[in-house]
Every structure is written in C-alpha cells, then in structure tokens.
Design a protein around this motif. Structure first.
Motif, PDB file in Angstrom:
ATOM      1  N   SER A 511       0.831  -1.201   0.000  1.00  0.00           N
ATOM      2  CA  SER A 511       0.000   0.000   0.000  1.00  0.00           C
ATOM      3  C   SER A 511       0.870   1.258   0.000  1.00  0.00           C
ATOM      4  N   PHE A 512       0.292   2.345  -0.533  1.00  0.00           N
ATOM      5  CA  PHE A 512       0.981   3.643  -0.619  1.00  0.00           C
ATOM      6  C   PHE A 512       2.289   3.549  -1.405  1.00  0.00           C
ATOM      7  N   THR A 513       2.325   2.695  -2.429  1.00  0.00           N
ATOM      8  CA  THR A 513       3.439   2.706  -3.381  1.00  0.00           C
ATOM      9  C   THR A 513       2.904   3.215  -4.714  1.00  0.00           C
ATOM     10  N   ASN A 514       3.800   3.374  -5.668  1.00  0.00           N
ATOM     11  CA  ASN A 514       3.414   3.961  -6.950  1.00  0.00           C
ATOM     12  C   ASN A 514       3.356   2.920  -8.063  1.00  0.00           C
ATOM     13  N   ILE A 515       3.194   1.642  -7.699  1.00  0.00           N
ATOM     14  CA  ILE A 515       3.211   0.584  -8.704  1.00  0.00           C
ATOM     15  C   ILE A 515       1.989   0.677  -9.620  1.00  0.00           C
ATOM     16  N   GLU A 516       2.196   0.289 -10.885  1.00  0.00           N
ATOM     17  CA  GLU A 516       1.111   0.332 -11.861  1.00  0.00           C
ATOM     18  C   GLU A 516       0.536  -1.048 -12.130  1.00  0.00           C
ATOM     19  N   VAL A 517       1.401  -2.075 -12.017  1.00  0.00           N
ATOM     20  CA  VAL A 517       0.983  -3.442 -12.290  1.00  0.00           C
ATOM     21  C   VAL A 517       1.542  -4.353 -11.212  1.00  0.00           C
ATOM     22  N   LEU A 518       0.730  -5.265 -10.720  1.00  0.00           N
ATOM     23  CA  LEU A 518       1.188  -6.276  -9.771  1.00  0.00           C
ATOM     24  C   LEU A 518       1.706  -7.471 -10.575  1.00  0.00           C
ATOM     25  N   PRO A 519       2.951  -7.928 -10.308  1.00  0.00           N
ATOM     26  CA  PRO A 519       3.516  -9.007 -11.127  1.00  0.00           C
ATOM     27  C   PRO A 519       2.703 -10.292 -11.053  1.00  0.00           C
ATOM     28  N   MET A 535      -4.449   2.556  -1.600  1.00  0.00           N
ATOM     29  CA  MET A 535      -3.810   3.840  -1.897  1.00  0.00           C
ATOM     30  C   MET A 535      -2.683   3.730  -2.927  1.00  0.00           C
ATOM     31  N   CYS A 536      -2.667   2.620  -3.705  1.00  0.00           N
ATOM     32  CA  CYS A 536      -1.765   2.534  -4.865  1.00  0.00           C
ATOM     33  C   CYS A 536      -2.527   3.175  -6.028  1.00  0.00           C
ATOM     34  N   GLU A 537      -2.472   4.482  -6.092  1.00  0.00           N
ATOM     35  CA  GLU A 537      -3.382   5.238  -6.947  1.00  0.00           C
ATOM     36  C   GLU A 537      -3.092   5.088  -8.438  1.00  0.00           C
ATOM     37  N   ASN A 538      -1.929   4.492  -8.789  1.00  0.00           N
ATOM     38  CA  ASN A 538      -1.614   4.254 -10.196  1.00  0.00           C
ATOM     39  C   ASN A 538      -1.784   2.789 -10.587  1.00  0.00           C
ATOM     40  N   LEU A 539      -2.213   1.961  -9.647  1.00  0.00           N
ATOM     41  CA  LEU A 539      -2.347   0.524  -9.918  1.00  0.00           C
ATOM     42  C   LEU A 539      -3.522   0.277 -10.858  1.00  0.00           C
ATOM     43  N   GLU A 540      -3.223  -0.274 -12.045  1.00  0.00           N
ATOM     44  CA  GLU A 540      -4.245  -0.485 -13.063  1.00  0.00           C
ATOM     45  C   GLU A 540      -4.623  -1.951 -13.234  1.00  0.00           C
ATOM     46  N   ARG A 541      -3.709  -2.860 -12.861  1.00  0.00           N
ATOM     47  CA  ARG A 541      -4.006  -4.267 -13.108  1.00  0.00           C
ATOM     48  C   ARG A 541      -3.503  -5.146 -11.978  1.00  0.00           C
ATOM     49  N   VAL A 542      -4.359  -6.062 -11.563  1.00  0.00           N
ATOM     50  CA  VAL A 542      -4.012  -7.089 -10.583  1.00  0.00           C
ATOM     51  C   VAL A 542      -4.195  -8.443 -11.280  1.00  0.00           C
ATOM     52  N   LEU A 554      -8.268  -8.488   1.427  1.00  0.00           N
ATOM     53  CA  LEU A 554      -7.911  -7.916   0.127  1.00  0.00           C
ATOM     54  C   LEU A 554      -8.242  -6.432   0.156  1.00  0.00           C
ATOM     55  N   ASP A 555      -7.220  -5.597   0.031  1.00  0.00           N
ATOM     56  CA  ASP A 555      -7.400  -4.152   0.085  1.00  0.00           C
ATOM     57  C   ASP A 555      -7.052  -3.560  -1.279  1.00  0.00           C
ATOM     58  N   LEU A 556      -8.086  -3.065  -1.977  1.00  0.00           N
ATOM     59  CA  LEU A 556      -7.906  -2.413  -3.276  1.00  0.00           C
ATOM     60  C   LEU A 556      -8.491  -1.003  -3.234  1.00  0.00           C
ATOM     61  N   GLU A 557      -8.492  -0.406  -2.053  1.00  0.00           N
ATOM     62  CA  GLU A 557      -9.070   0.924  -1.898  1.00  0.00           C
ATOM     63  C   GLU A 557      -8.209   1.973  -2.582  1.00  0.00           C
ATOM     64  N   ALA A 558      -8.862   2.910  -3.276  1.00  0.00           N
ATOM     65  CA  ALA A 558      -8.202   4.044  -3.929  1.00  0.00           C
ATOM     66  C   ALA A 558      -7.133   3.584  -4.914  1.00  0.00           C
ATOM     67  N   GLU A 562      -9.694  -1.131 -13.568  1.00  0.00           N
ATOM     68  CA  GLU A 562     -10.922  -0.968 -14.338  1.00  0.00           C
ATOM     69  C   GLU A 562     -11.888  -2.120 -14.134  1.00  0.00           C
ATOM     70  N   GLU A 563     -11.370  -3.260 -13.677  1.00  0.00           N
ATOM     71  CA  GLU A 563     -12.231  -4.404 -13.398  1.00  0.00           C
ATOM     72  C   GLU A 563     -11.655  -5.198 -12.240  1.00  0.00           C
ATOM     73  N   VAL A 564     -12.523  -5.919 -11.542  1.00  0.00           N
ATOM     74  CA  VAL A 564     -12.051  -6.686 -10.392  1.00  0.00           C
ATOM     75  C   VAL A 564     -11.137  -7.799 -10.878  1.00  0.00           C
ATOM     76  N   PRO A 565     -10.155  -8.226 -10.057  1.00  0.00           N
ATOM     77  CA  PRO A 565      -9.231  -9.274 -10.482  1.00  0.00           C
ATOM     78  C   PRO A 565      -9.962 -10.560 -10.848  1.00  0.00           C
ATOM     79  N   GLU A 566      -9.421 -11.234 -11.843  1.00  0.00           N
ATOM     80  CA  GLU A 566      -9.979 -12.521 -12.257  1.00  0.00           C
ATOM     81  C   GLU A 566      -9.887 -13.532 -11.112  1.00  0.00           C
ATOM     82  N   GLY A 567     -10.914 -14.356 -10.970  1.00  0.00           N
ATOM     83  CA  GLY A 567     -10.892 -15.443  -9.987  1.00  0.00           C
ATOM     84  C   GLY A 567     -11.363 -15.062  -8.610  1.00  0.00           C
TER      85      GLY A 567
END
Length: 599
Positions: A511-519, A535-542, A554-558, A562-567
């Motif tokens: 949380s509170f990092t600037n990551i865009e994609v979770l590996p 609060m990973c405000e640039n995170l676009e994909r999980v 599971l914390d995906l706040e802020a 664009e869509e909830v993670p698959e599965g």
C-alpha cells in the motif's frame, strides 16, 4: 374526456414517489451492503489520518487542525448512526423497510461526501502548530522516581535556569536515561536553523545519541552564554558528552530502596500482604534488576498477580540463570528485558510481541492493523469467528501492555514500543526467528540479494524511499511469511519473477506505493492470506487471484483498476474486502455473497 387530464396529473404526482418507495423497500439489503462497503473506506481513511496525526504530534509537536477535528468528530458520529440503522434493519420489520431504505441511501451520500473531504486533506491543512509558550515544564516519569533522581533533575534544572552552563550531557547505562526527544537530520538543517533562530532563546533536547556531531552541520546554533540557548543530550556513552563539550551529568542506577518502591508500585503493594510470600524473595528478584528502571518495570509487569512462592522462586532462578550466561554490561541489560519476553511462555504470544518490531522506531502502531496481521499470520487460530479473533487480538495486546512490553499511546487506537524494548526484540530476531528490519531508515536502495537469506521469516522495508527493485531479483525465501513494503512512494515497478520463490508468504503489503501493475508471480502465492494494495493510486491491473484460496484480506481501496481481479469468485475464505476505484466499470454479482463486512 375532461377527467383524463386530472387523472394523468394525479398519476404524475403519485407514481414517482410510489416507485421510489418500492425501490427503497426492495433494495434495502443491497443498499445496506453498499453502505457498509462505503463506511469501510471512510474508516480506513480515518485510520490513515490518525496515523499521520500521531506521527506529526510525536515528531513535530503539532496538533490536528480545527477542520480535521471537526471531520473526525463527524466520521465518529456517522459510524454510530450506521450501527443504529443496521440494528433497525436486522429487526426485519416489513413496514419499516421503505423508511430505512431512504435513510440508508441518504447515509451513503453523506459517507461519500466525508470520504471525499478526507482525501482533500494535505500535509499543510492536516495539522496546526501549538501556540507559542514562554516556557514549558519538562515531564517527569515514574521510572525515574527517587531521591537520587530528584537530585539529578534538580542539578539539570539549575543549569538550565542559570547562565554558566550552555550544554549538558546526561549519560548512563541503557534503560536509565529517559528524557523528551527531538529529531534532527542533515537534510533539515536550514529548516531547523530558521525555526530555532525565530524562537530566539531555546532549550533543545537530543535523546539517545550514539555519536557526536557538529551542531552547525545540522542547523543548530552553538549555545552560549551570550545567546542564552541551551542544549541537553542523553546518551549511553560518556565519550559523546565529552566530544560535544557538554557538562557531564551521570545518571546512576536506583538505590535498593528506590528500586523496591518502584517494583512494588508496578506489581502492587498488596503483594506484601500475601502470607505465603516473604519480603526476602521479593527483594532478591528486585536486586536481579540491578537498579535499572525499565528492567524493574518489565519484570514487575510479569509478576503482577502472581502469589505462589514456588513461582517466585522459579522466576528468581530463571533470572539468575539467564544473567550468568551474559558478559558485557549492555548484554546484561537486554538479558533482564528478555526475561519478560521469555516469561510470556506461550510461543504465539511471543510471536505477536516480536511482530511489533517490524514497525519503525517510535512508530505509533495501529491496533486494528496489527491484529489483522496477527490473524493473517495464524497467531490467532484457536477461534474461528471474525469478531472472536478480533477480541482475542485485543486481549493479547492488553497482556503485552500489562507486561510493559508495549505502551499505550495517547490515542487509544494505537500502541508503541519503547526503543530499548524494540532493540531487545531485534536482538532476538537476529537469530531465530530471523527478521530483516530496515523500516523508516529513508533507504533509497533495495537490499542486495545476499541479504535475503533462505531462512528469513519476516521482512520490513516500510516507510523508506526505495525507487526500484533490480529487474532480475528473485530471492529464494521459501519460509518468508511477511513482507512489508508499504509507503515506499517512489516504488513504481516490481520484477515479474520477484515473488517466484516466496511460497510461504502470508502477508504482503504494498500500500501507498506507486506501482502500476502487480507481477503475475503473485498469482502463485497459494498461502497468501493478506494482500494489501490500498492507496496505490496508479495501480491499473491485478493478476488472477483464482489460486489464492487462503486469502482473507484484500485491500484495493483508492486504486485505478478498471475491473475486479480474475478469480475473485473462488476466494471462499475472503472475509475483508476494501474496494474503491474511479474507473471500475462493473462488479460481478455473487462475489460478495460470502464476504463479512468488518467495521
């Protein structure tokens, strides 16, 4: 024909309110779930603001602004009102559903408004300075009570009030010196210089110094008889006092009488009234604490409520045996503190205590967050119900506070760890269980692969300035269970292979990092119970979470997904979900059916 017009007008007036009434009635349960979800987000924002306020007070002596106090009060009010509404909803009164549905919808709008307001707070409007004062009494602490201590405090006070001494060095063995702290770093030299010059005459206290430094390098004007400024330092080393050209004031350990009085004050004076105990055994235990206030307080905390002579004898033998195996003075200090840790007996209780050392020094630890970590780690498994686990967590916290291994913060939502107690915990975790703790050190570089030993169990790199993780790094840490990387706000990318060999990971906080994609390697962390990306405000994909069947939090706040993670529909153990993302297009039905909303 003339009647048709009025009838139509009647329908125009009646139908919209009637339709609204039916909507309120039919959708009450769904709307109540929406309200709970929105309230979770608001309460998380409240907790985050409270952490920032506690740190601002601790580090800068600042207090909440009036606007923030007003906001906090309203959030508290809303929280209570929602609980009242939920009680009414749970009564299942058929004819009250429409009224309650209207109340719930209005409350959702209010929660959204205050959540939006909370996001608008900045470092500038969050806090305000305390009004300037011409002088402030230094707080005394119970752990320094005694005749000898009063004489030392009196000596320091005379020097502070007089003109002859400008710099005072208070030194003594670890666990003795206990005065207010002021942080200073080279990078803040200009700010410190400006602030101190603006105040004119000042008394600056630097606590727990380990080495000497030149005052002008960090922006501190040299105290002198001419400018009337004073500097007080506390340290374990007399050499630091001499290098800083301070008048030396040595703090001695407590006398036997002072030590006994302090011990009895903490363990309870009624211990002397127990017929099976004699004063000799009590004196012997106190003597093993060697007059060190912190050691006396922690040992007394362990013995509170113990009235069996056999247990007191056993404690005395344990304490003596532990100290006989230690050599240097500092090690003996830690040995006395470690006694309190070993007296916890229960291994899971000990693990709960050691976990607190993952936080930075002097960090206000949010109780609810800590308990969530303990649950995810499996320290609290004897009960299954979510509320029962939370209650058990608070019971453990109270036990650690009562044993003086943790301290209650001024705000009841937080606890703290004394820096010497934390040092003791880190000594223990340098062997087994093995921790790597580099929290709050302003690190810019990620630890090298050689530091990621195979038997690492927990790693904390929170509250740093780490910018990147080497692209080919994939530590082989099969038994690593906790990895805390939150609040590295410059961290933008994590290598795809980074988590490939962390099969045992249970807690991952980014949380509170600037990551865009979770590996995608996260998708194979089948033991993961807590995934925190708030609060990973640039995170676009999980990536897919389908294999993470053990996931509870599971914390995906802020975020910006664009869509909830698959599965997600596979997460049958998920009990806590925090989710808010402006571009989120749709939320699949059925996912929330088994989730427990936690307030």
């Amino acid at each position: 024909m003339d009647l048709i017009g009025p009838i139509i007008e009647i329908f125009k007036c009646v139908c919209p309110p009637l339709c609204k009434y039916v909507q309120y009635h039919r959708k009450l349960d769904d709307k109540m779930n929406d309200l709970k979800r929105e309230l979770q987000g608001l309460n998380k924002k409240k907790q985050d603001i409270e952490v920032k306020l506690s740190r601002a007070k601790l580090e800068q002596g600042k207090k909440p602004s009036n606007e923030v106090n007003h906001w906090l009060g309203n959030v508290e009010r809303i929280d209570n009102e929602v609980k009242s509404i939920e009680k009414e909803v749970n009564k299942r009164k058929y004819f009250a559903r429409a009224r309650l549905g209207k109340n719930v919808e209005e409350k959702i709008q209010e929660v959204e408004k205050y959540h939006h307001d909370g996001r608008s707070f900045t470092a500038e409007n969050l806090v305000s300075d305390d009004p300037p004062t011409s002088g402030r009494m230094l707080p005394t602490t119970e752990t320094l009570a005694g005749k000898k201590t009063e004489e030392i405090v009196e000596e320091i006070w005379v020097d502070l009030m007089g003109d002859k001494v400008s710099k005072i060095g208070v030194w003594g063995m670890g666990g003795i010196e206990r005065l207010p702290a002021t942080e200073s770093k080279e990078g803040r030299a200009a700010m410190i210089l400006g602030m101190l010059k603006a105040k004119g005459r000042f008394v600056l206290i630097l606590d727990d110094m380990w080495e000497a430094f030149r005052l002008e390098e960090v922006g501190i004007p040299e105290p002198s008889e001419e400018n009337g400024c004073k500097l007080v330092i506390t340290t374990r080393f007399v050499g630091v006092c001499r290098s800083m050209e301070c008048k030396e004031v040595r703090v001695q350990t407590l006398s036997k009488e002072e030590a006994l009085n302090l011990f009895l004050d903490k363990v309870g004076n009624n211990i002397l009234e127990i017929p099976t105990l004699n004063k000799e055994i009590i004196n012997s235990v106190v003597e093993e604490c060697a007059g060190l206030p912190l050691a006396i307080v922690t040992v007394a905390g362990c013995m509170r409520g113990v009235d069996e002579i056999h247990e007191w004898r056993n404690v005395l033998n344990e304490l003596r045996g532990r100290l006989r195996s230690l050599n240097d003075v500092d090690t003996k200090v830690f040995g006395r503190l470690e006694f309190s840790y070993h007296r916890l007996k229960d291994e899971k209780l000990q693990q709960c205590f050691l976990y607190c050392a993952l936080y930075p020094e002097d960090f206000p630890i949010l109780k609810e967050e800590l308990i969530d970590y303990w649950i995810a780690e499996g320290f609290i498994e004897e009960v299954e119900d979510v509320q029962a686990k939370n209650d058990r967590g608070h019971t453990i916290l109270n036990r650690l506070v009562n044993c003086c291994l943790l301290e209650r913060a001024e705000d009841g939502s937080f606890v703290k760890m004394h820096d010497l107690i934390r040092d003791m915990a880190l000594r223990i975790t340098s062997k087994s269980p093995l921790f790597m703790v580099k929290a709050g050190l302003r690190l810019l570089k990620f630890p090298g692969e050689q530091e990621w030993e195979e038997n690492l169990e927990r790693v904390s790199l929170m509250e740093n300035g780490i910018e990147e993780i080497p692209s080919n790094m994939s530590p082989h840490c099969d038994i690593l269970s906790t990895l805390l990387l939150q609040r590295n706000e410059n961290l933008q990318r994590i290598p795809e292979c980074f988590f490939a060999h962390m099969y045992g990971l249970k807690v991952l906080n980014l949380s509170f990092t600037n990551i865009e994609v979770l590996p995608s390697s996260v998708s194979d962390l089948t033991n993961l119970r807590s995934l925190l990306l708030g609060m990973c405000e640039n995170l676009e994909r999980v990536p897919s979470l389908a294999k993470l069947l053990a996931l509870q939090y599971l914390d995906l706040e802020a975020t910006w997904i664009e869509e909830v993670p698959e599965g997600m529909e596979m997460l049958e153990n998920l009990s806590h979900l925090y989710l808010s993302s402006p571009p989120l297009k749709k939320f699949p039905t059925g996912i929330l059916s088994e989730i427990i909303f936690w307030e």
